[in-house]
Write an enzyme that holds these catalytic residues in place. Structure first.
Site, PDB file in Angstrom:
ATOM      1  N   GLY A 215       0.826  -1.201   0.000  1.00 55.98           N
ATOM      2  CA  GLY A 215       0.000   0.000   0.000  1.00 55.98           C
ATOM      3  C   GLY A 215       0.853   1.240   0.000  1.00 55.98           C
ATOM      4  O   GLY A 215       2.038   1.199   0.328  1.00 55.98           O
TER       5      GLY A 215
ATOM      6  N   GLY B  38       0.494   5.527   0.919  1.00 58.80           N
ATOM      7  CA  GLY B  38      -0.305   6.671   1.337  1.00 58.80           C
ATOM      8  C   GLY B  38       0.433   7.950   1.013  1.00 58.80           C
ATOM      9  O   GLY B  38       1.492   7.922   0.400  1.00 58.80           O
TER      10      GLY B  38
ATOM     11  N   TYR C 100       2.007   9.962   2.918  1.00 61.50           N
ATOM     12  CA  TYR C 100       3.299  10.076   3.587  1.00 61.50           C
ATOM     13  C   TYR C 100       3.836   8.724   4.014  1.00 61.50           C
ATOM     14  O   TYR C 100       4.606   8.619   4.961  1.00 61.50           O
ATOM     15  CB  TYR C 100       3.175  11.006   4.810  1.00 61.50           C
ATOM     16  CG  TYR C 100       3.064  12.450   4.395  1.00 61.50           C
ATOM     17  CD1 TYR C 100       4.192  13.208   4.118  1.00 61.50           C
ATOM     18  CD2 TYR C 100       1.811  13.037   4.222  1.00 61.50           C
ATOM     19  CE1 TYR C 100       4.093  14.523   3.698  1.00 61.50           C
ATOM     20  CE2 TYR C 100       1.705  14.353   3.800  1.00 61.50           C
ATOM     21  CZ  TYR C 100       2.853  15.086   3.543  1.00 61.50           C
ATOM     22  OH  TYR C 100       2.751  16.388   3.120  1.00 61.50           O
ATOM     23  N   SER C 101       3.390   7.692   3.344  1.00 57.32           N
ATOM     24  CA  SER C 101       3.884   6.381   3.775  1.00 57.32           C
ATOM     25  C   SER C 101       3.843   5.362   2.658  1.00 57.32           C
ATOM     26  O   SER C 101       3.091   5.507   1.691  1.00 57.32           O
ATOM     27  CB  SER C 101       3.028   5.869   4.937  1.00 57.32           C
ATOM     28  OG  SER C 101       1.762   5.479   4.457  1.00 57.32           O
ATOM     29  N   ASN C 102       4.682   4.357   2.804  1.00 49.97           N
ATOM     30  CA  ASN C 102       4.578   3.138   2.010  1.00 49.97           C
ATOM     31  C   ASN C 102       4.349   2.012   3.002  1.00 49.97           C
ATOM     32  O   ASN C 102       4.918   2.036   4.099  1.00 49.97           O
ATOM     33  CB  ASN C 102       5.886   2.864   1.266  1.00 49.97           C
ATOM     34  CG  ASN C 102       6.004   3.724   0.023  1.00 49.97           C
ATOM     35  OD1 ASN C 102       5.012   4.279  -0.451  1.00 49.97           O
ATOM     36  ND2 ASN C 102       7.199   3.847  -0.501  1.00 49.97           N
ATOM     37  N   VAL C 103       3.519   1.053   2.629  1.00 49.77           N
ATOM     38  CA  VAL C 103       3.271  -0.056   3.548  1.00 49.77           C
ATOM     39  C   VAL C 103       3.769  -1.349   2.915  1.00 49.77           C
ATOM     40  O   VAL C 103       3.501  -1.623   1.738  1.00 49.77           O
ATOM     41  CB  VAL C 103       1.769  -0.155   3.914  1.00 49.77           C
ATOM     42  CG1 VAL C 103       1.524  -1.303   4.882  1.00 49.77           C
ATOM     43  CG2 VAL C 103       1.291   1.156   4.540  1.00 49.77           C
TER      44      VAL C 103
ATOM     45  N   LYS D 260       4.664   0.106   8.112  1.00 49.07           N
ATOM     46  CA  LYS D 260       4.277   1.370   7.474  1.00 49.07           C
ATOM     47  C   LYS D 260       5.458   2.325   7.593  1.00 49.07           C
ATOM     48  O   LYS D 260       5.807   2.769   8.687  1.00 49.07           O
ATOM     49  CB  LYS D 260       3.036   1.930   8.180  1.00 49.07           C
ATOM     50  CG  LYS D 260       2.565   3.269   7.654  1.00 49.07           C
ATOM     51  CD  LYS D 260       1.168   3.580   8.195  1.00 49.07           C
ATOM     52  CE  LYS D 260       0.746   4.998   7.904  1.00 49.07           C
ATOM     53  NZ  LYS D 260      -0.646   5.259   8.279  1.00 49.07           N
TER      54      LYS D 260
ATOM     55  N   ASP E  54     -11.901   9.539   9.236  1.00 45.48           N
ATOM     56  CA  ASP E  54     -11.738   9.084   7.850  1.00 45.48           C
ATOM     57  C   ASP E  54     -12.239   7.645   7.701  1.00 45.48           C
ATOM     58  O   ASP E  54     -11.558   6.789   7.118  1.00 45.48           O
ATOM     59  CB  ASP E  54     -10.284   9.201   7.394  1.00 45.48           C
ATOM     60  CG  ASP E  54     -10.170   9.150   5.862  1.00 45.48           C
ATOM     61  OD1 ASP E  54     -11.203   9.358   5.182  1.00 45.48           O
ATOM     62  OD2 ASP E  54      -9.065   8.906   5.352  1.00 45.48           O
TER      63      ASP E  54
HETATM   64  N1  LIG Z   1      -1.935  -3.646   9.038  1.00 50.60           N
HETATM   65  C1  LIG Z   1      -1.959  -3.688   7.716  1.00 50.60           C
HETATM   66  N2  LIG Z   1      -1.935  -4.844   7.062  1.00 50.60           N
HETATM   67  C2  LIG Z   1      -1.930  -4.893   5.727  1.00 50.60           C
HETATM   68  N3  LIG Z   1      -1.998  -3.811   4.938  1.00 50.60           N
HETATM   69  C3  LIG Z   1      -2.034  -2.609   5.524  1.00 50.60           C
HETATM   70  C4  LIG Z   1      -2.008  -2.478   6.936  1.00 50.60           C
HETATM   71  N4  LIG Z   1      -2.060  -1.161   7.225  1.00 50.60           N
HETATM   72  C5  LIG Z   1      -2.118  -0.513   6.059  1.00 50.60           C
HETATM   73  N5  LIG Z   1      -2.105  -1.370   5.024  1.00 50.60           N
HETATM   74  C6  LIG Z   1      -2.174  -1.050   3.590  1.00 50.60           C
HETATM   75  O1  LIG Z   1      -1.458   0.112   3.317  1.00 50.60           O
HETATM   76  C7  LIG Z   1      -2.305   1.124   2.816  1.00 50.60           C
HETATM   77  C8  LIG Z   1      -1.851   2.466   3.370  1.00 50.60           C
HETATM   78  O2  LIG Z   1      -1.993   2.459   4.781  1.00 50.60           O
HETATM   79  P1  LIG Z   1      -2.487   3.722   5.599  1.00 50.60           P
HETATM   80  O3  LIG Z   1      -3.847   4.088   5.147  1.00 50.60           O
HETATM   81  O4  LIG Z   1      -2.330   3.456   7.049  1.00 50.60           O
HETATM   82  O5  LIG Z   1      -1.394   4.761   5.111  1.00 50.60           O
HETATM   83  P2  LIG Z   1      -1.445   6.327   5.053  1.00 50.60           P
HETATM   84  O6  LIG Z   1      -0.093   6.853   4.702  1.00 50.60           O
HETATM   85  O7  LIG Z   1      -2.054   6.811   6.324  1.00 50.60           O
HETATM   86  O8  LIG Z   1      -2.374   6.559   3.846  1.00 50.60           O
HETATM   87  P3  LIG Z   1      -3.116   7.880   3.495  1.00 50.60           P
HETATM   88  O9  LIG Z   1      -2.157   8.969   3.365  1.00 50.60           O
HETATM   89  O10 LIG Z   1      -3.742   7.557   2.192  1.00 50.60           O
HETATM   90  O11 LIG Z   1      -4.087   8.030   4.604  1.00 50.60           O
HETATM   91  C9  LIG Z   1      -3.713   0.689   3.252  1.00 50.60           C
HETATM   92  O12 LIG Z   1      -4.714   1.107   2.369  1.00 50.60           O
HETATM   93  C10 LIG Z   1      -3.627  -0.811   3.250  1.00 50.60           C
HETATM   94  O13 LIG Z   1      -3.879  -1.323   1.964  1.00 50.60           O
END
Ligand SMILES: Nc1ncnc2c1ncn2[C@@H]1O[C@H](COP(=O)(O)OP(=O)(O)OP(=O)(O)O)[C@@H](O)[C@H]1O
Length: 541
Positions: free
Chosen positions: A106, A108, A110-113, A128, A216
């Protein structure tokens, strides 16, 4: 989640930065600005001056020097301890080389998961990786808020932060979570609806009892494990609130399709009702098999809301004193028509949907009340997770990969078909026709639906910056094969991160709505017309 490129990405960043400025992140960690002229000029009409209440919260202040020293000695980078000392208080970082990245799942704003393996326990986890803009204190503070909130929550239906990975010389940070195979957006057409909704409400009840607003709630932030357990995730926009001492919060939160009318009308003193509205949209979406109010702009979203839920009474407009009320008040009045629109839904679901989708947030009641609704207490009861069907992984990245694969096969199929047509026009024998597996049709529906959801929602995922190649897969994070320069020689011996956190009454700890950026007005102009996912980490309140 998803990503976007070029122009969209920079637009997205600009929006986020504007929103951050709007919410005045500088007040975090005790540096609360007392309301001066600047704040006064931003205060919505009729709102009382609140500066006297905006005292720094000592629990959220940066730790004193000796604590900072201890944190650095424990392996935390100095920049992190300085800005986010409270968030990491009492923890010890895990070393990067004790995890092996498997694949990116995934992305986001500010992140890569990543899916990764904890090499000490063999457990599969989600890592994350938080990106910081040149270690700007503001970016770090947003992440600190997310960590604080996650540490403050402890419930089976809320994602659990299992640890943090960094090192003294690092300029990045990984949050460790239990790995979840699915999200609700990917399982929207499954028969788990009733069960899922009660889990969402249970998780929300916990958040609200702990004075956390998620802000959200939507399918892609509701993760589901292989046992059918739902966990609310992505607390990047969440905020502490104090029902007894209301303070202004930004209205620029919640993805458009799930955003309640009061936020669209500019409310800054909202409460649990915002999450309950989103939960109502999700419940109806699960029953309908598609999003119920897919607006493209804020104006269109409000219009859709009024058409379904009825336009507010004159009394509501008078009472609410919402900043954008005069601009958005519809010329024509609409009658509420939830029951007619959703006449095919189970009868027991309608009172709950009516309550959750009340225009007046006070009428939405609470998550606890929703859990006592007829929908959950009448037969057939919600099923046990263990009796739920098992699904193939349905994360956004899986869906994308499947889509790409399908596109490639279609293209290859067409090319083949053309070739076959030319050479053997009648030869159909011997072609393997795949037997559809039991989940294939459902998966196709899910994928279609997800595509629609993700394409139309223009949620945060549509505006991500270009994906950055920040991780070589298949190597321990800290190994020499790993291209990420952030993890330097392991200078801190491993010790497991203990994330226990005192569950005392949590104080509201954000401050006033202040313009912190001199060029905020210019950014505001650029924000106009963006009616989708408003702001990732846009607010520090
Ligand atoms: N615990 C987890 N297990 C598996 N996949 C996850 C998990 N947490 C997050 N992901 C994957 O990673 C993606 C990004 O996570 P998250 O929404 O927490 O990031 P973010 O940086 O806060 O994103 P955004 O900026 O879009 O809100 C999620 O949509 C999901 O597909």
């Amino acid at each position: 989640m998803g990503c976007v490129f070029g122009k969209e990405a920079s637009k997205r960043k600009e929006e986020v930065e504007f929103a951050r400025a709007e919410e005045g992140v500088v007040q975090n960690c005790g540096n609360v600005k007392e309301g001066g002229e600047e704040e006064k000029s931003k205060r919505p009409k009729g709102e009382r001056r609140r500066s006297s209440k905006l005292k720094p919260n000592p629990r959220l202040s940066n730790p004193p020097n000796h604590v900072h020293g201890e944190q650095v000695a424990a392996g935390w980078p100095s920049w992190l301890s300085k800005v986010a000392g409270e968030a990491i208080n009492g923890l010890v970082p895990r070393r990067a080389d004790t995890f092996e990245k498997l694949k990116k799942v995934g992305q986001g704003t500010y992140s890569n998961v990543y899916k990764a393996k904890d090499t000490l326990t063999g457990k599969i986890v989600a890592l994350k990786k938080v990106r910081f803009d040149n270690l700007e204190p503001e970016s770090v503070k947003f992440m600190a808020r997310e960590i604080l909130i996650l540490r403050h929550l402890d419930h089976p239906n809320v994602v659990k932060l299992e640890g943090l990975v960094t090192s003294r010389m690092s300029c990045s940070l990984y949050l460790v979570f239990e790995y979840m195979d699915h999200d609700l957006a990917g399982l929207a057409t499954s028969p788990t609806i009733k069960f899922t909704e009660s889990q969402l409400l249970s998780g929300l009840e916990h958040c609200h009892n702990r004075h956390v607003l998620h802000r959200d709630i939507k399918g892609s932030n509701l993760l589901i494990d292989s046992e059918g357990i739902l966990r609310i995730a992505d607390f990047g926009l969440a905020s502490f609130f104090d029902p007894n001492h209301k303070r202004p919060m930004t209205s620029r939160v919640v993805t458009l399709w799930y955003r309640p009318p009061e936020l669209l009308l500019g409310a800054t003193d909202y409460g649990v009702g915002v999450d309950l509205w989103s939960a109502g949209c999700i419940l109806a979406e699960l029953l309908a098999g598609k999003p119920i109010m897919p607006g493209r702009t804020e104006v269109e979203q409000l219009h859709k809301i009024f058409k379904l839920c009825g336009s507010p009474s004159d009394e509501y407009w008078k009472k609410s004193k919402l900043p954008h009320a005069t601009i958005f008040k519809p010329q024509q009045s609409y009658k509420r028509c939830i029951a007619e629109t959703f006449k095919n839904f189970p009868a027991s679901s309608l009172p709950l949907i009516e309550t959750l989708l009340a225009i007046d947030p006070a009428e939405r009641q609470t998550a606890a009340a929703a859990l006592h609704s007829e929908f959950f207490t009448s037969k057939p009861y919600a099923c046990e997770p263990s009796s739920l069907p098992k699904y193939p992984p349905s994360k956004e990245m899986d869906t994308k990969l499947r889509d790409e694969e399908a596109r490639r096969s279609r293209a290859a199929g067409k090319a083949n078909a053309a070739g076959v047509k030319k050479s053997r026009p009648r030869d159909r024998s011997g072609r393997g026709i795949p037997v559809p597996d039991s989940n294939a049709e459902m998966q196709a529906n899910i994928d279609r639906w997800r595509l629609v959801t993700h394409a139309n929602a223009k949620s945060k995922s549509e505006k991500f910056p270009p994906p950055h190649e920040d991780g070589t897969l298949g190597y321990p994070l800290g190994s020499s094969h790993h291209m990420d320069p952030i993890f330097d020689p392991p200078d801190v011996p491993f010790s497991s991160t203990n994330l226990s956190y005192p569950k005392t009454n949590f104080q509201t700890w954000s401050g006033p709505l202040v313009e912190t950026s001199v060029d905020a007005p210019r950014r505001k102009k650029n924000m106009a017309g963006n009616g989708h996912r408003q702001s990732k980490k846009d607010s520090y309140r």
